[in-house]
Every structure is written in C-alpha cells, then in structure tokens.
Scaffold this motif. Sequence first.
Motif, PDB file in Angstrom:
ATOM      1  N   ARG A  91      51.219  48.210  28.248  1.00 33.88           N
ATOM      2  CA  ARG A  91      49.943  48.022  27.671  1.00 33.88           C
ATOM      3  C   ARG A  91      50.660  46.221  26.839  1.00 33.88           C
ATOM      4  NH1 ARG A  91      48.785  51.100  30.197  1.00 33.88           N
ATOM      5  NH2 ARG A  91      48.271  53.729  29.507  1.00 33.88           N
ATOM      6  N   GLY A  92      49.409  45.016  26.572  1.00 34.81           N
ATOM      7  CA  GLY A  92      49.653  44.181  25.922  1.00 34.81           C
ATOM      8  C   GLY A  92      48.424  43.277  25.779  1.00 34.81           C
ATOM      9  N   CYS A  93      48.494  42.283  25.670  1.00 38.91           N
ATOM     10  CA  CYS A  93      46.975  41.459  26.000  1.00 38.91           C
ATOM     11  C   CYS A  93      47.349  39.871  27.220  1.00 38.91           C
ATOM     12  CB  CYS A  93      46.997  41.052  24.213  1.00 38.91           C
ATOM     13  SG  CYS A  93      45.635  40.257  24.108  1.00 38.91           S
ATOM     14  N   LEU A  94      46.180  39.723  28.002  1.00 38.04           N
ATOM     15  CA  LEU A  94      46.806  38.319  28.212  1.00 38.04           C
ATOM     16  C   LEU A  94      46.345  37.955  27.791  1.00 38.04           C
ATOM     17  CD1 LEU A  94      47.511  37.199  31.000  1.00 38.04           C
ATOM     18  CD2 LEU A  94      45.567  37.891  31.964  1.00 38.04           C
ATOM     19  N   PHE A  95      46.642  36.030  27.969  1.00 36.69           N
ATOM     20  CA  PHE A  95      45.529  35.113  26.997  1.00 36.69           C
ATOM     21  C   PHE A  95      46.355  34.362  28.272  1.00 36.69           C
ATOM     22  CE2 PHE A  95      47.151  36.279  23.538  1.00 36.69           C
ATOM     23  CZ  PHE A  95      45.629  36.760  22.664  1.00 36.69           C
ATOM     24  N   LEU A  96      44.749  33.832  28.798  1.00 39.10           N
ATOM     25  CA  LEU A  96      44.620  32.526  29.825  1.00 39.10           C
ATOM     26  C   LEU A  96      44.286  30.962  29.353  1.00 39.10           C
ATOM     27  CD1 LEU A  96      42.936  34.825  32.024  1.00 39.10           C
ATOM     28  CD2 LEU A  96      45.201  34.117  32.200  1.00 39.10           C
ATOM     29  N   PRO A  97      44.374  29.887  29.971  1.00 40.25           N
ATOM     30  CA  PRO A  97      44.319  28.514  29.698  1.00 40.25           C
ATOM     31  C   PRO A  97      42.512  28.641  29.832  1.00 40.25           C
ATOM     32  CG  PRO A  97      46.102  28.880  30.047  1.00 40.25           C
ATOM     33  CD  PRO A  97      46.022  30.104  30.106  1.00 40.25           C
ATOM     34  N   PRO A  98      41.717  27.366  29.217  1.00 36.44           N
ATOM     35  CA  PRO A  98      41.220  27.344  29.763  1.00 36.44           C
ATOM     36  C   PRO A  98      40.738  26.399  31.081  1.00 36.44           C
ATOM     37  CG  PRO A  98      41.458  25.420  27.768  1.00 36.44           C
ATOM     38  CD  PRO A  98      41.990  26.920  28.259  1.00 36.44           C
ATOM     39  N   GLY A  99      39.794  26.363  32.467  1.00 38.31           N
ATOM     40  CA  GLY A  99      40.008  26.285  33.185  1.00 38.31           C
ATOM     41  C   GLY A  99      40.530  26.885  34.270  1.00 38.31           C
ATOM     42  N   ASP A 100      40.447  26.376  35.958  1.00 42.38           N
ATOM     43  CA  ASP A 100      40.320  28.033  36.790  1.00 42.38           C
ATOM     44  C   ASP A 100      42.112  27.785  36.922  1.00 42.38           C
ATOM     45  OD1 ASP A 100      37.858  27.673  37.140  1.00 42.38           O
ATOM     46  OD2 ASP A 100      37.566  26.018  38.268  1.00 42.38           O
ATOM     47  N   GLY A 101      43.042  26.909  36.824  1.00 41.53           N
ATOM     48  CA  GLY A 101      44.364  26.997  37.088  1.00 41.53           C
ATOM     49  C   GLY A 101      44.383  27.001  38.671  1.00 41.53           C
ATOM     50  N   PRO A 102      45.144  27.257  38.623  1.00 43.34           N
ATOM     51  CA  PRO A 102      46.413  27.995  38.869  1.00 43.34           C
ATOM     52  C   PRO A 102      47.470  27.764  37.262  1.00 43.34           C
ATOM     53  CG  PRO A 102      47.320  27.936  40.633  1.00 43.34           C
ATOM     54  CD  PRO A 102      46.125  27.047  40.590  1.00 43.34           C
ATOM     55  N   PHE A 103      47.781  28.806  36.829  1.00 47.25           N
ATOM     56  CA  PHE A 103      48.889  27.914  35.363  1.00 47.25           C
ATOM     57  C   PHE A 103      50.152  29.057  35.332  1.00 47.25           C
ATOM     58  CE2 PHE A 103      44.635  28.766  33.724  1.00 47.25           C
ATOM     59  CZ  PHE A 103      43.948  27.601  33.205  1.00 47.25           C
ATOM     60  N   PRO A 104      51.038  29.015  35.268  1.00 39.89           N
ATOM     61  CA  PRO A 104      52.670  29.398  34.921  1.00 39.89           C
ATOM     62  C   PRO A 104      52.476  30.214  34.159  1.00 39.89           C
ATOM     63  CG  PRO A 104      52.454  27.291  33.710  1.00 39.89           C
ATOM     64  CD  PRO A 104      51.009  26.854  34.223  1.00 39.89           C
ATOM     65  N   GLY A 105      52.828  31.796  34.666  1.00 40.26           N
ATOM     66  CA  GLY A 105      52.969  32.433  33.428  1.00 40.26           C
ATOM     67  C   GLY A 105      53.975  32.401  32.902  1.00 40.26           C
ATOM     68  N   VAL A 106      54.124  33.534  31.806  1.00 38.74           N
ATOM     69  CA  VAL A 106      55.784  33.968  30.582  1.00 38.74           C
ATOM     70  C   VAL A 106      54.664  35.233  29.903  1.00 38.74           C
ATOM     71  CG1 VAL A 106      55.969  33.611  29.180  1.00 38.74           C
ATOM     72  CG2 VAL A 106      55.592  31.412  30.253  1.00 38.74           C
ATOM     73  N   VAL A 107      56.064  36.306  30.658  1.00 36.19           N
ATOM     74  CA  VAL A 107      56.469  38.055  29.676  1.00 36.19           C
ATOM     75  C   VAL A 107      56.694  37.792  28.610  1.00 36.19           C
ATOM     76  CG1 VAL A 107      56.496  39.830  29.517  1.00 36.19           C
ATOM     77  CG2 VAL A 107      55.925  38.449  31.946  1.00 36.19           C
ATOM     78  N   ASP A 108      55.613  37.620  27.496  1.00 36.27           N
ATOM     79  CA  ASP A 108      56.351  37.215  25.516  1.00 36.27           C
ATOM     80  C   ASP A 108      56.119  39.143  25.031  1.00 36.27           C
ATOM     81  OD1 ASP A 108      56.525  35.733  23.433  1.00 36.27           O
ATOM     82  OD2 ASP A 108      54.317  35.871  22.768  1.00 36.27           O
ATOM     83  N   MET A 109      57.200  38.400  24.464  1.00 36.67           N
ATOM     84  CA  MET A 109      58.343  39.800  23.241  1.00 36.67           C
ATOM     85  C   MET A 109      58.539  39.412  23.180  1.00 36.67           C
ATOM     86  SD  MET A 109      59.915  42.219  26.928  1.00 36.67           S
ATOM     87  CE  MET A 109      61.031  40.581  27.295  1.00 36.67           C
ATOM     88  N   PHE A 110      58.389  40.604  21.167  1.00 33.52           N
ATOM     89  CA  PHE A 110      59.213  39.872  19.960  1.00 33.52           C
ATOM     90  C   PHE A 110      60.567  41.282  20.358  1.00 33.52           C
ATOM     91  CE2 PHE A 110      56.413  37.129  19.444  1.00 33.52           C
ATOM     92  CZ  PHE A 110      56.166  36.496  19.144  1.00 33.52           C
ATOM     93  N   GLY A 111      60.419  42.301  19.150  1.00 32.19           N
ATOM     94  CA  GLY A 111      61.782  42.846  18.281  1.00 32.19           C
ATOM     95  C   GLY A 111      61.330  43.880  18.518  1.00 32.19           C
ATOM     96  N   THR A 112      61.753  44.848  16.978  1.00 34.02           N
ATOM     97  CA  THR A 112      61.791  45.711  16.904  1.00 34.02           C
ATOM     98  C   THR A 112      61.062  46.146  15.607  1.00 34.02           C
ATOM     99  OG1 THR A 112      63.828  45.616  15.166  1.00 34.02           O
ATOM    100  CG2 THR A 112      64.379  46.605  17.571  1.00 34.02           C
ATOM    101  N   ALA A 113      59.939  45.162  15.692  1.00 30.71           N
ATOM    102  CA  ALA A 113      58.383  45.156  14.665  1.00 30.71           C
ATOM    103  C   ALA A 113      58.323  46.516  15.163  1.00 30.71           C
ATOM    104  CB  ALA A 113      57.901  44.467  14.373  1.00 30.71           C
ATOM    105  N   GLY A 114      58.272  46.642  16.912  1.00 28.63           N
ATOM    106  CA  GLY A 114      57.070  46.877  17.468  1.00 28.63           C
ATOM    107  C   GLY A 114      55.828  46.785  18.239  1.00 28.63           C
ATOM    108  N   GLY A 115      54.730  47.363  18.209  1.00 24.77           N
ATOM    109  CA  GLY A 115      53.312  46.885  18.189  1.00 24.77           C
ATOM    110  C   GLY A 115      53.348  46.441  18.430  1.00 24.77           C
ATOM    111  N   LEU A 116      51.968  45.380  19.061  1.00 23.44           N
ATOM    112  CA  LEU A 116      51.969  43.662  19.785  1.00 23.44           C
ATOM    113  C   LEU A 116      51.597  42.816  18.734  1.00 23.44           C
ATOM    114  CD1 LEU A 116      51.052  42.747  22.566  1.00 23.44           C
ATOM    115  CD2 LEU A 116      48.748  43.581  22.198  1.00 23.44           C
TER     116      LEU A 116
END
Length: 376
Positions: A91-116
Amino acid sequence: MESLGGHYKGILPMGLIGSLLPAPKEYKHTRFFKRDVENPSIVKVTVHLGHLNGWDLCSPDADEPLAIVTHLRHYMAPGVQRIPVRYGKIRGCLFLPPGDGPFPGVVDMFGTAGGLLEYRSAQLASRGFASLSLAFFNYEDLPRNVREYDIAYFEEAVEFLLKHEKVLHHGVGVIGTSKGGDLALSMAAFIPSILVCVVINGHNVPVKAGLRVGDNIYPPLPYLDTGMRILDDGALHFFNITSDPRQHPKSILPIEQSQAAFLFLVGSDDRNVRSEFYAQLARQRLHEHGYSRCCEVSSYPGTGHLLEPPYSPHCFSSFQHTFMMPIVWGGTAKHHIIGQEKAWSKMIEFLWFHLVHSNADGEGAPKCNHVPKCHL
C-alpha cells in the motif's frame, strides 16, 4: 535584511518559514507535515506597527496589519502524477515526474508515525525520480501494530517499481527515516536490486519490531531501563535507551552482502536516536568486511531527528502515538534549516549519481532521458 530577534537572528532567507511554531493557543508539541500534497501550503505574512508577541498577534483585539502577503509552497511540480497504489499486499502512493521517462526509481519510507506520508516523494518526483511512498503499518488494511516485518513485503514493493514502464529497470534506491532507516538497510541487505540506500537518523539493526527473512528472524534491539526522563514542558526524552548492537549479534543485519551504495544522513543534535553512533557502526562493519562500494556518513551540526526536505518547519518535540505523549527530537531552528538544505542536496546528488550515472553504461541499464534542472 538581518533578523534582530524572534525565533532566529541574522540573515536566513527561509527563516520565516523554517522557524514557524504553533500559535500560542494551539498544542505546543505539534509537528507540521503536509498531508494533501496536491495543494500548496499557504502562509499569510503580516506586518504590524510596533512589536507584537504571539499572544498579542493572535488576539481578536490586535490592530489591522499594515501589509499582508501570501506565500505558497507547492509540493508537486506541474505535470507530476500522483497514483495511489494497491499492488498485491503493498500500500502506498507512486509519484511520477512529467514526461515519458524512464526515471530512476526510489522507495521512500518514514518511521513510527505510521500511515502514509507523501510530501518527500512528491518533491522527489518534482526533481526527476519515480518515487514510491510506501506504508508499512497503520494504513488502510495494513496492521495497526506490528511485532515483526517480513522482507517479502518490501520485495513486492521493489518488484512493483521495477515493473513500471517509466522506471529504469536495472535497480532502485531506498530512503528511510528513523524506523524506516533500519528497514531501508534490511532491503539493501536482502534485495539485490537495491542500488542505493539512504538512511536518515536511523539504527543499523531492527528496532521496535523484528525482521523475518524466510525462516530466519532478526530480533529487535532490546531497550534499556535507563535513559528516559520527562522535561519540564512534559516531553519525553529517551536518547540513550537502546542497547549496543555489538552485544546482540543476532540482531545485526548483514549489510556487507549488499550491492548498494550507502549514505547515512545524521543530525548531530538528534535527541531521539544515537544516529551517528549507529551510522558509524554500519560503516565500520562494511569496512571490516572489505566492502568495495561507496559508504558515506554526513553529519549536520545543530540538526535534530526530523531531518526533512528543505524549509520544513523545525520541530523540537511532537506528540508520538507509540508512546501516547510528546517526544523530544532535538535541533535548533537556524541550524536545522541549514542542515535540511545541505542534506537534501547531498541526497539528491547521491541518488542521481548511483542510480543513473554510475549505471548508465552497465549491461541492460538504459540511459535516463530526464535530468533535473536544480537540486533544491
């Protein structure tokens, strides 16, 4: 012009924004973070005759301001796509830059605040990265409390990102703050397609919850009975409550088997985690095992635990749902603002170099068609 007093002194171009505090009648242990990234933050700046303190300014009897200006801060550049993700178990949310890419990919996480929390991914996509803001507990149908994380969940997230047509397919990066930091190290240790690992004020071993890798379990680092105290303002300070990982070898992650480049971003005034201590332990382990790839530790004086994207308001303490009371994070406003700016630039450059430039000529690694125009 130079600030002569208030929340900071001297010349600090974004000082008015970075030093914002809760209004006098509001709960003082409040952390500002943006939930709705599709709309800007709106700050109204007013100029008054004479000097008003916070109580005077918020009083209904305050005189009309001499001038008003509205400041907007956008989190998504024009053309950035926000795509909610429900892929298998992730579960999450993907953010894509404008354009066709391809773009470098990153998984982004925070801490014990939880949620998204999406604001960092939105800003990463605005600078050329396909960023998956990944929830791992207390979000939608994910468990509210977790005693053990399974590496398979994070493998599925990487699989989703690599399969996307607009993402460079040779490998991705991972960013983790606080609890997300040890999860990021876990991903680097056990998922070969992680090429870059950025840990922001985190531990080098699992904390609060263990990690399952197949039939193996890496137990969380035990807490000590000492080190906790409550400050005069009611906030809990527990800087030194986790054990020394070297005394708990079963918890230590085998990061030396990773193929990733490592960057540890450390706030030298982090009062929540001994982040520099754990970062140096991780670097020492890599060195002792003859690790040949890049490993850097960047420390920023006067910065606290919540090392956010640039110009996020400094938060010394805020309410934390794990302990159900306010927690001390540390840092001083002026140094924290400067540290956030430097750390962000360092991270963007590190990600870009190791995800794109260092792999541009590798077998099966297509060249990226998008280059960010500025890092900040």
